[in-house]
Design an enzyme around this catalytic site. Structure first.
Site, PDB file in Angstrom:
ATOM      1  N   GLU A  77       0.810  -1.224   0.000  1.00 32.53           N
ATOM      2  CA  GLU A  77       0.000   0.000   0.000  1.00 32.53           C
ATOM      3  C   GLU A  77       0.842   1.272   0.000  1.00 32.53           C
ATOM      4  OE1 GLU A  77      -2.904  -0.169   3.110  1.00 32.53           O
ATOM      5  OE2 GLU A  77      -3.652  -2.091   2.358  1.00 32.53           O
TER       6      GLU A  77
ATOM      7  N   LYS B  98       2.312   4.521   1.242  1.00 33.63           N
ATOM      8  CA  LYS B  98       2.552   5.025   2.604  1.00 33.63           C
ATOM      9  C   LYS B  98       2.609   6.544   2.530  1.00 33.63           C
ATOM     10  CE  LYS B  98       5.520   4.313   6.650  1.00 33.63           C
ATOM     11  NZ  LYS B  98       5.473   5.651   7.213  1.00 33.63           N
TER      12      LYS B  98
ATOM     13  N   ARG C 237      -1.580   9.737  11.380  1.00 30.85           N
ATOM     14  CA  ARG C 237      -2.509   8.626  11.591  1.00 30.85           C
ATOM     15  C   ARG C 237      -3.777   9.179  12.234  1.00 30.85           C
ATOM     16  NH1 ARG C 237      -0.858   3.158  12.560  1.00 30.85           N
ATOM     17  NH2 ARG C 237      -2.693   1.844  12.537  1.00 30.85           N
TER      18      ARG C 237
ATOM     19  N   ARG D  51      -2.582   9.211  16.733  1.00 33.65           N
ATOM     20  CA  ARG D  51      -1.941   7.949  17.090  1.00 33.65           C
ATOM     21  C   ARG D  51      -1.577   7.907  18.558  1.00 33.65           C
ATOM     22  NH1 ARG D  51       2.992   6.197  13.863  1.00 33.65           N
ATOM     23  NH2 ARG D  51       3.998   5.353  15.676  1.00 33.65           N
TER      24      ARG D  51
ATOM     25  N   PHE E 278      -7.528   3.014   5.508  1.00 36.11           N
ATOM     26  CA  PHE E 278      -6.980   1.723   5.083  1.00 36.11           C
ATOM     27  C   PHE E 278      -7.470   0.553   5.925  1.00 36.11           C
ATOM     28  CE2 PHE E 278      -3.465   4.099   7.221  1.00 36.11           C
ATOM     29  CZ  PHE E 278      -3.451   3.417   8.425  1.00 36.11           C
TER      30      PHE E 278
ATOM     31  N   ARG F 251       3.318  -4.033  17.359  1.00 32.69           N
ATOM     32  CA  ARG F 251       4.189  -3.837  16.194  1.00 32.69           C
ATOM     33  C   ARG F 251       4.658  -5.221  15.783  1.00 32.69           C
ATOM     34  NH1 ARG F 251       6.817   0.503  14.401  1.00 32.69           N
ATOM     35  NH2 ARG F 251       6.685   1.835  16.224  1.00 32.69           N
TER      36      ARG F 251
ATOM     37  N   LYS G  54       6.843  -1.830   6.881  1.00 31.07           N
ATOM     38  CA  LYS G  54       6.994  -0.592   6.105  1.00 31.07           C
ATOM     39  C   LYS G  54       8.318  -0.616   5.357  1.00 31.07           C
ATOM     40  CE  LYS G  54       8.460   1.642  10.355  1.00 31.07           C
ATOM     41  NZ  LYS G  54       8.209   2.641  11.359  1.00 31.07           N
TER      42      LYS G  54
HETATM   43  P1  AMP Z   1       4.876   3.079  12.196  1.00 30.22           P
HETATM   44  O1  AMP Z   1       3.830   3.926  12.828  1.00 30.22           O
HETATM   45  O2  AMP Z   1       6.240   3.431  12.637  1.00 30.22           O
HETATM   46  O3  AMP Z   1       4.579   1.633  12.298  1.00 30.22           O
HETATM   47  O4  AMP Z   1       4.867   3.457  10.634  1.00 30.22           O
HETATM   48  C1  AMP Z   1       3.736   3.266   9.892  1.00 30.22           C
HETATM   49  C2  AMP Z   1       2.895   4.516   9.819  1.00 30.22           C
HETATM   50  O5  AMP Z   1       2.705   4.849   8.475  1.00 30.22           O
HETATM   51  C3  AMP Z   1       1.505   4.327  10.363  1.00 30.22           C
HETATM   52  O6  AMP Z   1       1.427   4.563  11.743  1.00 30.22           O
HETATM   53  C4  AMP Z   1       0.685   5.344   9.583  1.00 30.22           C
HETATM   54  O7  AMP Z   1       0.641   6.576  10.289  1.00 30.22           O
HETATM   55  C5  AMP Z   1       1.493   5.569   8.324  1.00 30.22           C
HETATM   56  N1  AMP Z   1       0.832   5.084   7.095  1.00 30.22           N
HETATM   57  C6  AMP Z   1       0.765   5.766   5.946  1.00 30.22           C
HETATM   58  N2  AMP Z   1       0.131   5.056   5.008  1.00 30.22           N
HETATM   59  C7  AMP Z   1      -0.249   3.874   5.554  1.00 30.22           C
HETATM   60  C8  AMP Z   1      -0.940   2.716   5.068  1.00 30.22           C
HETATM   61  N3  AMP Z   1      -1.372   2.614   3.830  1.00 30.22           N
HETATM   62  N4  AMP Z   1      -1.139   1.709   5.957  1.00 30.22           N
HETATM   63  C9  AMP Z   1      -0.683   1.775   7.228  1.00 30.22           C
HETATM   64  N5  AMP Z   1      -0.016   2.840   7.721  1.00 30.22           N
HETATM   65  C10 AMP Z   1       0.200   3.894   6.893  1.00 30.22           C
END
Ligand code: AMP
Length: 586
Positions: free
Chosen positions: A257, A259, A264, A279, A349, A426, A432
């Site tokens: 997907e 990013k 968030r 978040r 999403f 996590r 990612k």
């Molecule tokens: P992390 O928070 O460090 O796990 O990094 C992922 C973050 O990317 C999520 O918390 C979201 O804020 C952001 N994000 C952006 N696009 C997406 C997507 N399509 N699906 C999930 N997270 C996304």
């Protein structure tokens, strides 16, 4: 049976004096054993320095200046005198503890000074202070706090003043509280998992603790999702080579997907009403009236909880804009003006709840399919773009397209039968991948600031470097990983002491792992998160991250550079020790 506030204040004192996380759990579980189902939630909130669950956004809201005046009022002294003492001592709690003597003339007549404060009464009092608004509210708040201060003993006054000013900082985190509840009521902190699950779904530790006392573990297991109460967001892992996705993600089929470099946002629709949570689980509804309107119009269901990303968008040029632009939308004033200037797209999403049914335990393909069914797509609300495939080459291609479009990268999601929504976790169900990761020797990390070293020469009077730490989510501690001195502008540098002042501690905070004798000149309660770019992960005898007791070495970041502050992340959402370990292994 009612609990005296003096008992709680003594517990706070003990917590403040310990620098061991294990001792904190013992102290708190002993306190919980004296609690009742009427007050246990209140004990949890107060230990966190709160008066309600974080997402309710009920802040005590007294400026330091007002707390000072309350102390002056209770002590029968002038504001100037309290001010002078505060300048010398630097801590409101210490001043409140010392200067007020019970029975000082200005308050003796109208207060029941002899009656001891009880925990429930203090919480109610602080909630009343938070609720007073409008003309004359400042005076009223001041008087209410002064009345409580005058009734407290030395230790009670110290913590009352700190609570009112939002300066508790005992270093007690939610996971420490869950460990303590498990120890007190389930026999050991090893039993934390069902409590944690309930907390991840409800974001309300008060509710979890109360349910545990009232209905036991069975009751806790029934705690589910409720609209208007945020769910802790699921997070993603990362890999150091895109090809590792294959071995890490549990399913063949992957949803790659887009990013987005935004914020968030979890949207709760409850008939005509929409609430938005960040978040960190703060209520950010008032910052985004445009998203509220678009979600109301786009989501056809009556009640739903949707997870997604808000991203700043230039509709004229048809281009995504960076995170920093979006951050300017986080404001109290001129909200509408900024909404016009920096419009956003909301990119849902995931679907977590729909019209009475929880979706978190369903597989991702089922959640996503249903999400698309309940959305009327517009240019303001469109589901995250994606490519569902088993082919790694196609994922690589999709990633390159995303980078071309100016996106941050991709998030690859498992599509297996077991691809549930793991609130607060996590794990390898989401991975990612960003361009930074593919450029060798260049990676970014979100770290908690836990200490600072005094600056010399040009940096005299400010900090020369910040001691930064990664989060060990298994043990709820922070392990140091780098000393960060580059990448700051002169202005950033000059502002550091003031920016970090509120988190200053006299000694190492309990949740900072000091296996290694790292001694910065100043310690900070982990509170601020910053993003760092570094060139390499190496072994180091001076940092505790992923400490290997045999080798006597931890992991450290080489050539770290400051990128930006990440105010939207809580310290528990910093890069984990495990992620750094994985990256080091490559
Ligand atoms: P992390 O928070 O460090 O796990 O990094 C992922 C973050 O990317 C999520 O918390 C979201 O804020 C952001 N994000 C952006 N696009 C997406 C997507 N399509 N699906 C999930 N997270 C996304």
């Amino acid at each position: 049976m009612r609990l005296l506030f003096s008992k709680l204040a003594e517990t706070f004192q003990e917590l403040e004096e310990t620098s061991s996380q294990t001792a904190m759990v013992e102290i708190l579980s002993a306190l919980f054993q004296e609690a009742t189902s009427q007050n246990i939630d209140k004990l949890c909130f107060l230990a966190l320095g709160q008066i309600a669950p974080g997402y309710e956004d009920v802040k005590i809201g007294m400026a330091e200046r007002m707390v000072r005046s309350s102390i002056a009022l209770a002590a029968g002294k002038s504001d100037e005198e309290i001010d002078r003492r505060l300048r010398a001592v630097g801590d409101l709690g210490t001043i409140a503890a010392k200067v007020i003597r019970i029975g000082t003339p200005r308050l003796t007549q109208d207060l029941a000074l002899k009656k001891k404060l009880e925990v429930e009464e203090v919480l109610t009092g602080l909630r009343q202070i938070a609720a007073v608004e409008g003309k004359g509210s400042q005076e009223l708040k001041k008087k209410k706090l002064a009345a409580m201060l005058a009734r407290g003993n030395h230790t009670e006054r110290k913590y009352l003043a700190r609570l009112a000013a939002g300066q508790m900082r005992l270093g007690v985190g939610e996971m420490t509280l869950l460990d303590s509840l498990a120890t007190a009521f389930l026999g050991s902190k090893k039993e934390r998992s069902p409590l944690e699950k309930a907390y991840n779904l409800s974001s309300d530790i008060g509710h979890v603790s109360k349910t545990l006392m009232e209905s036991g573990l069975e009751g806790v297991k029934k705690i589910g999702i409720a609209v208007n109460r945020p769910i802790r967001p699921m997070l993603s892992q990362r890999v150091s080579h895109l090809s590792q996705i294959r071995e890490k993600i549990p399913s063949r089929l992957v949803s790659a997907e887009e990013k987005y470099d935004g914020e968030r946002i979890q949207a709760h629709k409850d008939n005509g009403r929409v609430r938005l949570f960040s978040r960190r689980l703060s209520d950010v509804t008032s910052h985004f009236p445009d998203i509220v309107k678009h979600v109301r119009e786009s989501v056809t269901a009556r009640k739903a909880i949707i997870d997604g990303e808000a991203v700043a968008y230039d509709f004229e040029k048809d281009m995504y804009r960076p995170f920093q632009k979006l951050m300017r939308r986080r404001r109290k004033y001129d909200v509408e003006l900024f909404a016009r200037e920096i419009p956003v797209k909301y990119k849902p999403f995931d679907l977590l709840y729909l019209d009475g049914e929880e979706y978190v335990d369903r597989s991702y393909p089922r959640r996503r399919e249903q999400l698309e069914k309940i959305l009327l797509v517009s240019k303001y609300v469109e589901p995250a773009g994606r490519k569902v495939t088993e082919d790694l080459d196609e994922i690589e291609e999709f990633f390159q397209d995303c980078v071309q479009k100016g996106l941050e990268g991709i998030v690859c999601k498992s599509c297996g039968e077991d691809s549930v929504y793991r609130a607060g976790a996590r794990e390898w169900l989401w991975i990612k991948w960003k361009p930074d990761y593919s450029a060798e020797l260049s990676d970014t990390f979100d770290l908690a600031v836990v200490g600072a070293f005094s600056g010399r020469g040009k940096r005299g009077g400010t900090y020369g470097a910040l001691l930064c730490a990664a989060y060990d989510d298994k043990r709820d501690v922070f392990q140091t990983v780098t000393n960060l001195g580059s990448g700051f502008t002169d202005e950033d540098l000059a502002g550091l002491p003031e920016k970090l002042a509120s988190a200053r501690k006299d000694r190492e905070p309990a949740r900072v792992d000091t296996t290694v004798q790292m001694k910065p000149d100043f310690w900070f309660e982990p509170e601020y998160v910053l993003e760092v770019r570094a060139s390499e992960i190496t072994k180091s005898p001076v940092h505790s991250c992923g400490w290997d007791a045999e080798e006597k070495k931890g992991l450290a970041l080489r050539f770290p550079r400051f990128m930006m502050w990440r105010p939207e992340k809580s310290v528990e959402q910093a890069t984990t020790v495990n992620e750094i370990r994985q990256m080091h292994k490559g």
